[in-house]
Design a protein around this motif. Structure first.
Motif, PDB file in Angstrom:
ATOM      1  N   THR A  93     -77.716  41.899  25.110  1.00  0.00           N
ATOM      2  CA  THR A  93     -76.865  40.833  25.643  1.00  0.00           C
ATOM      3  C   THR A  93     -75.394  41.128  25.372  1.00  0.00           C
ATOM      4  O   THR A  93     -74.523  40.853  26.216  1.00  0.00           O
ATOM      5  CB  THR A  93     -77.242  39.483  25.008  1.00  0.00           C
ATOM      6  OG1 THR A  93     -78.645  39.261  25.143  1.00  0.00           O
ATOM      7  CG2 THR A  93     -76.499  38.336  25.681  1.00  0.00           C
ATOM      8  N   ALA A  94     -75.100  41.705  24.215  1.00  0.00           N
ATOM      9  CA  ALA A  94     -73.716  42.032  23.854  1.00  0.00           C
ATOM     10  C   ALA A  94     -73.101  43.023  24.830  1.00  0.00           C
ATOM     11  O   ALA A  94     -71.895  42.950  25.130  1.00  0.00           O
ATOM     12  CB  ALA A  94     -73.662  42.588  22.439  1.00  0.00           C
ATOM     13  N   SER A 212     -65.161  37.103  19.682  1.00  0.00           N
ATOM     14  CA  SER A 212     -65.751  35.764  19.688  1.00  0.00           C
ATOM     15  C   SER A 212     -66.705  35.600  20.869  1.00  0.00           C
ATOM     16  O   SER A 212     -67.804  35.053  20.721  1.00  0.00           O
ATOM     17  CB  SER A 212     -64.641  34.708  19.753  1.00  0.00           C
ATOM     18  OG  SER A 212     -65.173  33.409  19.859  1.00  0.00           O
ATOM     19  N   PHE A 213     -66.311  36.095  22.021  1.00  0.00           N
ATOM     20  CA  PHE A 213     -67.114  35.973  23.236  1.00  0.00           C
ATOM     21  C   PHE A 213     -68.422  36.759  23.099  1.00  0.00           C
ATOM     22  O   PHE A 213     -69.491  36.263  23.458  1.00  0.00           O
ATOM     23  CB  PHE A 213     -66.296  36.493  24.419  1.00  0.00           C
ATOM     24  CG  PHE A 213     -66.951  36.284  25.763  1.00  0.00           C
ATOM     25  CD1 PHE A 213     -67.033  35.023  26.331  1.00  0.00           C
ATOM     26  CD2 PHE A 213     -67.471  37.364  26.463  1.00  0.00           C
ATOM     27  CE1 PHE A 213     -67.632  34.835  27.568  1.00  0.00           C
ATOM     28  CE2 PHE A 213     -68.069  37.191  27.703  1.00  0.00           C
ATOM     29  CZ  PHE A 213     -68.143  35.920  28.257  1.00  0.00           C
ATOM     30  N   ILE A 214     -68.336  37.968  22.557  1.00  0.00           N
ATOM     31  CA  ILE A 214     -69.520  38.813  22.410  1.00  0.00           C
ATOM     32  C   ILE A 214     -70.479  38.232  21.380  1.00  0.00           C
ATOM     33  O   ILE A 214     -71.704  38.177  21.603  1.00  0.00           O
ATOM     34  CB  ILE A 214     -69.116  40.248  22.034  1.00  0.00           C
ATOM     35  CG1 ILE A 214     -68.420  40.925  23.219  1.00  0.00           C
ATOM     36  CG2 ILE A 214     -70.333  41.068  21.605  1.00  0.00           C
ATOM     37  CD1 ILE A 214     -67.848  42.293  22.905  1.00  0.00           C
ATOM     38  N   VAL A 215     -69.955  37.783  20.245  1.00  0.00           N
ATOM     39  CA  VAL A 215     -70.817  37.196  19.211  1.00  0.00           C
ATOM     40  C   VAL A 215     -71.478  35.919  19.742  1.00  0.00           C
ATOM     41  O   VAL A 215     -72.659  35.667  19.503  1.00  0.00           O
ATOM     42  CB  VAL A 215     -70.022  36.910  17.924  1.00  0.00           C
ATOM     43  CG1 VAL A 215     -70.884  36.156  16.921  1.00  0.00           C
ATOM     44  CG2 VAL A 215     -69.529  38.214  17.315  1.00  0.00           C
ATOM     45  N   SER A 216     -70.720  35.129  20.493  1.00  0.00           N
ATOM     46  CA  SER A 216     -71.277  33.933  21.119  1.00  0.00           C
ATOM     47  C   SER A 216     -72.441  34.301  22.038  1.00  0.00           C
ATOM     48  O   SER A 216     -73.490  33.639  22.039  1.00  0.00           O
ATOM     49  CB  SER A 216     -70.186  33.215  21.919  1.00  0.00           C
ATOM     50  OG  SER A 216     -70.715  32.157  22.684  1.00  0.00           O
ATOM     51  N   ALA A 217     -72.271  35.369  22.805  1.00  0.00           N
ATOM     52  CA  ALA A 217     -73.330  35.828  23.710  1.00  0.00           C
ATOM     53  C   ALA A 217     -74.544  36.320  22.934  1.00  0.00           C
ATOM     54  O   ALA A 217     -75.688  36.114  23.360  1.00  0.00           O
ATOM     55  CB  ALA A 217     -72.795  36.937  24.612  1.00  0.00           C
ATOM     56  N   MET A 218     -74.321  36.959  21.798  1.00  0.00           N
ATOM     57  CA  MET A 218     -75.440  37.450  20.984  1.00  0.00           C
ATOM     58  C   MET A 218     -76.268  36.286  20.448  1.00  0.00           C
ATOM     59  O   MET A 218     -77.504  36.359  20.401  1.00  0.00           O
ATOM     60  CB  MET A 218     -74.916  38.319  19.848  1.00  0.00           C
ATOM     61  CG  MET A 218     -74.300  39.623  20.314  1.00  0.00           C
ATOM     62  SD  MET A 218     -73.647  40.637  18.970  1.00  0.00           S
ATOM     63  CE  MET A 218     -75.184  41.236  18.232  1.00  0.00           C
ATOM     64  N   PHE A 219     -75.604  35.217  20.047  1.00  0.00           N
ATOM     65  CA  PHE A 219     -76.332  34.011  19.625  1.00  0.00           C
ATOM     66  C   PHE A 219     -77.208  33.501  20.771  1.00  0.00           C
ATOM     67  O   PHE A 219     -78.375  33.151  20.573  1.00  0.00           O
ATOM     68  CB  PHE A 219     -75.349  32.919  19.198  1.00  0.00           C
ATOM     69  CG  PHE A 219     -74.898  32.993  17.763  1.00  0.00           C
ATOM     70  CD1 PHE A 219     -75.237  32.006  16.869  1.00  0.00           C
ATOM     71  CD2 PHE A 219     -74.127  34.045  17.316  1.00  0.00           C
ATOM     72  CE1 PHE A 219     -74.827  32.061  15.542  1.00  0.00           C
ATOM     73  CE2 PHE A 219     -73.705  34.122  16.005  1.00  0.00           C
ATOM     74  CZ  PHE A 219     -74.056  33.122  15.105  1.00  0.00           C
ATOM     75  N   ALA A 220     -76.621  33.452  21.980  1.00  0.00           N
ATOM     76  CA  ALA A 220     -77.366  32.972  23.141  1.00  0.00           C
ATOM     77  C   ALA A 220     -78.528  33.898  23.471  1.00  0.00           C
ATOM     78  O   ALA A 220     -79.625  33.441  23.817  1.00  0.00           O
ATOM     79  CB  ALA A 220     -76.429  32.845  24.350  1.00  0.00           C
ATOM     80  N   GLY A 221     -78.301  35.218  23.366  1.00  0.00           N
ATOM     81  CA  GLY A 221     -79.359  36.179  23.630  1.00  0.00           C
ATOM     82  C   GLY A 221     -80.517  36.046  22.656  1.00  0.00           C
ATOM     83  O   GLY A 221     -81.687  36.135  23.039  1.00  0.00           O
ATOM     84  N   LEU A 222     -80.194  35.811  21.394  1.00  0.00           N
ATOM     85  CA  LEU A 222     -81.239  35.596  20.386  1.00  0.00           C
ATOM     86  C   LEU A 222     -82.006  34.314  20.677  1.00  0.00           C
ATOM     87  O   LEU A 222     -83.247  34.278  20.573  1.00  0.00           O
ATOM     88  CB  LEU A 222     -80.607  35.530  18.995  1.00  0.00           C
ATOM     89  CG  LEU A 222     -81.570  35.242  17.828  1.00  0.00           C
ATOM     90  CD1 LEU A 222     -82.658  36.309  17.735  1.00  0.00           C
ATOM     91  CD2 LEU A 222     -80.790  35.156  16.510  1.00  0.00           C
ATOM     92  N   ALA A 223     -81.290  33.256  21.044  1.00  0.00           N
ATOM     93  CA  ALA A 223     -81.958  31.995  21.400  1.00  0.00           C
ATOM     94  C   ALA A 223     -82.901  32.210  22.580  1.00  0.00           C
ATOM     95  O   ALA A 223     -84.021  31.692  22.602  1.00  0.00           O
ATOM     96  CB  ALA A 223     -80.920  30.923  21.734  1.00  0.00           C
TER      97      ALA A 223
END
Length: 319
Positions: A93-94, A212-223
């Protein structure tokens, strides 16, 4: 609220969540609790870019979809272990977030929101039409659950999966808190408050915004990965723009720019429609109205309102 009071609060919430399945006799409520914990992870990521950096992203559900489809496809077509696919999903996702964030973060304000909205629509269209890989509207079925055998590590059991998702959610909340309290987090907050001033002192703001945008996306990808393995079925409808707007609302209603806010907002997002089932015909209208009123009259969210009330009580007690 003092540091010690916060620690007591978080410990009490964690103890409550750990004990929750012991008091729930209806399996459907365990199901809702699992979904709420998945949304806690999603909302924490959204809060990082929205609440702390000050950029409203409308692509989080798209990234959630990338995480869900990547973990499912790796497990189904490459026969990789489920644990490995869950770990890899945020990093895949990142890569997409990097491709989307680099051009998106060159603009600000509502222009950024519009660009990310367009990216979410593109992801949705690709998932819907790339049928050879995603099976289109029919979606993917038979996605395996992590673990095997019996006992506490049999994640076909909802209770076991609940505790697994709870553990992951706690870890991600800790990660979010560590980021916010680090030097990087302080720069993100400074960008939210006055980006031009931060740029004027020589800090490359776009690099921190991209982080910030990439880490936010990684959280979403994990979810998304956790959701896919829990439901064992995904289709593009789950990852549309409406779900991205839900993530934004979870942050706003719970308390933007706080660690506790997204947790509160995520549970409200999942549980409130169920509470309103008594008015089934008007349930979505009432739900939307409550969210709108909460946004207007509680701009700091529920957590902000609670902190303000606690501060007044503490002041009265001190006087």
């Amino acid at each position: 609220m003092s540091i010690s009071a916060k620690h007591v609060f978080y410990a009490a919430v964690l103890a409550l969540l750990c004990a929750l399945p012991l008091f729930i006799t209806v399996k459907y409520y365990v199901h809702l609790s699992i979904l709420a914990l998945v949304w806690v992870i999603m909302a924490q990521g959204q809060n990082l870019i929205q609440g702390y950096t000050g950029y409203v992203s409308i692509v989080s559900a798209g990234f959630m979809g990338i995480g869900a489809y990547s973990t499912a496809l790796m497990g189904m077509h490459f026969d990789l272990p489920v644990w490995l696919t869950i770990v890899l999903a945020p990093f895949i996702t990142a890569v997409f977030a990097l491709a989307a964030g680099y051009p998106s973060l060159r603009v600000k304000g509502h222009y950024f929101a519009i660009v990310t909205l367009a990216f979410n629509m593109v992801i949705f269209i690709v998932l819907m039409n790339f049928t050879d890989l995603t099976n289109g509207e029919a979606g993917l079925t038979g996605i395996p659950k992590p673990g095997s055998g019996s006992g506490p590590f049999d994640f076909r059991n909802r209770i076991a999966y609940y505790y697994f998702v709870l553990l992951v959610a706690v870890l991600m909340v800790i990660v979010a808190a560590r980021i916010v309290r680090s030097r990087v987090g302080q720069i993100l907050i400074a960008i939210r408050q006055n980006e031009d001033l931060v740029s004027a002192v020589g800090i490359p703001t776009w690099k921190y915004k991209l982080f910030s945008f990439i880490v936010s996306a990684m959280f979403a990808g994990l979810a998304g990965a956790l959701y896919a393995h829990y439901q064992s079925f995904i289709n593009p409808e789950i990852f549309g723009v409406a779900q991205s707007l839900d993530a934004i609302l979870a942050v706003i209603v719970g308390g933007s720019g706080t660690i506790a806010g997204p947790m509160v907002g995520a549970f409200i997002l999942v549980l409130l429609p169920e509470v309103l089932r008594f008015a089934d015909s008007f349930r979505l209208i009432i739900y939307g109205l409550i969210l709108v009123l909460a946004t207007i009259f509680m701009p700091r969210g529920i957590v902000g309102l609670a902190s303000q009330a606690w501060g007044k009580i503490a002041d009265r007690g001190g006087s």
